[in-house]
Design a protein around this motif. Structure first.
Motif, PDB file in Angstrom:
ATOM      1  N   ALA A 180      19.474  -4.111 -55.535  1.00  0.00           N
ATOM      2  CA  ALA A 180      19.090  -2.824 -56.128  1.00  0.00           C
ATOM      3  C   ALA A 180      18.384  -3.050 -57.469  1.00  0.00           C
ATOM      4  O   ALA A 180      17.382  -2.383 -57.778  1.00  0.00           O
ATOM      5  N   ASN A 181      18.881  -3.993 -58.256  1.00  0.00           N
ATOM      6  CA  ASN A 181      18.229  -4.306 -59.538  1.00  0.00           C
ATOM      7  C   ASN A 181      16.828  -4.850 -59.322  1.00  0.00           C
ATOM      8  O   ASN A 181      15.904  -4.543 -60.091  1.00  0.00           O
ATOM      9  N   LEU A 182      16.646  -5.637 -58.283  1.00  0.00           N
ATOM     10  CA  LEU A 182      15.325  -6.193 -57.997  1.00  0.00           C
ATOM     11  C   LEU A 182      14.350  -5.092 -57.604  1.00  0.00           C
ATOM     12  O   LEU A 182      13.183  -5.096 -58.024  1.00  0.00           O
ATOM     13  N   ILE A 183      14.811  -4.143 -56.800  1.00  0.00           N
ATOM     14  CA  ILE A 183      13.952  -3.011 -56.426  1.00  0.00           C
ATOM     15  C   ILE A 183      13.494  -2.271 -57.676  1.00  0.00           C
ATOM     16  O   ILE A 183      12.310  -1.950 -57.846  1.00  0.00           O
ATOM     17  N   THR A 184      14.446  -1.995 -58.568  1.00  0.00           N
ATOM     18  CA  THR A 184      14.122  -1.265 -59.803  1.00  0.00           C
ATOM     19  C   THR A 184      13.192  -2.068 -60.693  1.00  0.00           C
ATOM     20  O   THR A 184      12.215  -1.532 -61.236  1.00  0.00           O
ATOM     21  N   SER A 185      13.451  -3.351 -60.847  1.00  0.00           N
ATOM     22  CA  SER A 185      12.654  -4.173 -61.771  1.00  0.00           C
ATOM     23  C   SER A 185      11.228  -4.351 -61.261  1.00  0.00           C
ATOM     24  O   SER A 185      10.278  -4.388 -62.050  1.00  0.00           O
ATOM     25  N   ARG A 186      11.054  -4.417 -59.947  1.00  0.00           N
ATOM     26  CA  ARG A 186       9.689  -4.522 -59.409  1.00  0.00           C
ATOM     27  C   ARG A 186       8.899  -3.241 -59.677  1.00  0.00           C
ATOM     28  O   ARG A 186       7.725  -3.293 -60.049  1.00  0.00           O
TER      29      ARG A 186
END
Length: 473
Positions: A405-411
């Protein structure tokens, strides 16, 4: 149920987690360029500011008209009547009536006004250029909002898929825990922990679905249509090599800077106009008319040509006040330019820093996902051997979920930060991005009206066709 079978079912359930996280994003249809192009086409805000620009274009024509001959006509029919008495009529009342008609034409041409009219034309042109930069700024905001809507929509879509997979995986975990409980491998506590985690996963899924609907409505407002399937965007652009480079480009290209520069030029001309208004005005005048008296044989016609010179002597201090006001507005415009330069440079530097932070966060999130995957697989294998509890597996799975989920947001943040930097240096335009749209040409309408065409002229008829093409008539 045998231990081997239970472990096999646990392994199957846990393997579903890896499949869920490794599942590729579905093939999309719309690219980011498509979304921005549609936002450009459908923006009511752009239409509004284009109309304001056309209104500013007309100020040039209005100013130019002051240097052209002014021709007007006037007609009049008057019936006058009276009743009188005198000794000559032995004081008997006598009614008299007279009907007169007149028709005349007048012309006036400005010969000299100290250059005031010419400077008003130049000031109007500077205002047009300023309004054009305002339109560019609005275009940047519209396109940046489209990027925001696009990245948000993709992020929420991926988050919903992630949460759905999480519910399925934890459901498998719960079934495996129940099976192990039946054969006495785990306690009721393990089952309760899996049930609690499943309830949490379902709540998170409901929240993600609500966020998805909100993102969908935001997309409709920003782009002007409902979203379809969205393609994964290419690598985020790098608009500037360094913070200093970003600031340098912004101070040259940002529409707020260019607008403020034109506003200063217009304000300087305003001071000159106010000074010129204190001087004399010379006009060439001409009149010609016919007067007919219907109740008699009186008839006359004639005209005149003259040069009229006029100028103010005392207007109660109005002219001096207007001059001081123009000076104050010029000083304010210059101050605005200085403040705008500071603000634009600061915003460009901040946007560059935000992009660096977003990229660092994305790199960290990718590493977090990689290591969380390794950790999860280790816990999963240990759980199949009975060395880990159900809670250990659930916790490892949750850490991997959070990392994803953090990766989705950071991208999404990285992509938005990249385009925000483009906007802050003045490059987020349909021209610079080479969007597949019919670009609005701000000079097309201006070129039709700058010479103040009359409605009956050939140029006026061309202008009518331009207006019909714009759908504004």
């Amino acid at each position: 149920m045998g231990t081997t079978r239970i472990r096999r079912k646990l392994t199957t359930g846990i393997a579903a987690v890896a499949m869920a996280f490794a599942a590729p994003v579905a093939a999309w249809a719309d690219s980011l360029a498509d979304v921005m192009a549609d936002a450009y086409k459908n923006s009511g805000l752009l239409e509004q500011n284009r109309a304001l620009l056309r209104a500013a274009d007309e100020d040039v024509a209005i100013s130019l008209s002051a240097l052209r001959p002014i021709v007007a006509w006037a007609g009049d029919v008057t019936r006058s009547f009276s009743r009188s008495s005198s000794s000559s009529t032995f004081f008997t009342p006598v009614d008299r009536g007279l009907t007169t008609a007149s028709l005349g034409i007048s012309a006036e041409l400005l010969l000299y006004d100290g250059g005031s009219s010419k400077r008003q034309i130049e000031a109007a042109k500077e205002s047009v250029l300023s309004t054009r930069e305002t339109l560019v700024g609005v275009e940047q905001n519209v396109l940046l909002q489209a990027v925001d809507a696009y990245t948000n929509m993709r992020a929420q879509s991926e988050t919903v898929a992630l949460r759905q997979n999480n519910v399925r995986v934890i459901s498998e975990e719960l079934r495996a825990a129940k099976d192990r409980f039946e054969v006495g491998e785990v306690t009721r506590t393990d089952v309760a922990q899996a049930e609690a985690r499943l309830a949490q996963a379902r709540a998170s899924l409901a929240q993600a679905q609500g966020d998805y609907q909100a993102a969908r409505e935001y997309f409709v407002a920003a782009v002007g249509r409902k979203p379809g399937q969205l393609k994964a965007p290419p690598a985020a652009p790098t608009p500037a090599k360094s913070m200093e480079h970003a600031k340098t480009v912004a101070l040259k290209k940002h529409p707020s800077i260019l607008k403020a520069q034109h506003d200063v030029a217009a304000a300087d001309l305003g001071v000159q106009i106010a000074r010129a208004s204190m001087g004399a005005t010379v006009k060439l005048t001409g009149r010609y008319g016919i007067e007919e008296t219907f109740d008699s044989s009186a008839f006359s016609k004639g005209g005149s040509v003259g040069v009229e010179v006029s100028g103010p002597i005392y207007l109660g201090g109005q002219l001096s006040a207007r001059y001081r006001q123009a000076v104050a507005r010029r000083d304010a415009a210059r101050a605005t330019l200085r403040l705008t330069s500071i603000s634009v440079a600061q915003d460009a530097a901040t946007a560059f820093a935000n992009l660096q932070v977003a990229r660092a966060a994305r790199d960290a999130s990718e590493r977090q996902v990689r290591f969380a995957t390794v950790a999860f697989r280790g816990v999963r294998e240990e759980a199949t051997l009975g060395a880990r509890t159900t809670l250990d597996v659930l916790n490892a799975e949750q850490e991997l979920l959070n990392a994803q989920a953090n990766l989705i947001t950071s991208r999404g943040n990285e992509y938005l930060a990249s385009y925000a930097l483009l906007a802050n240096i003045g490059y987020l335009t349909s021209d610079h991005l080479n969007l597949k749209v019919t670009r609005y040409d701000p000079a097309a309408y201006y070129n039709q009206v700058k010479n103040a065409p009359a409605m009956v002229s050939e140029q006026g008829r061309k202008l009518d066709r331009v207006l019909r093409g714009l759908g504004k008539e």
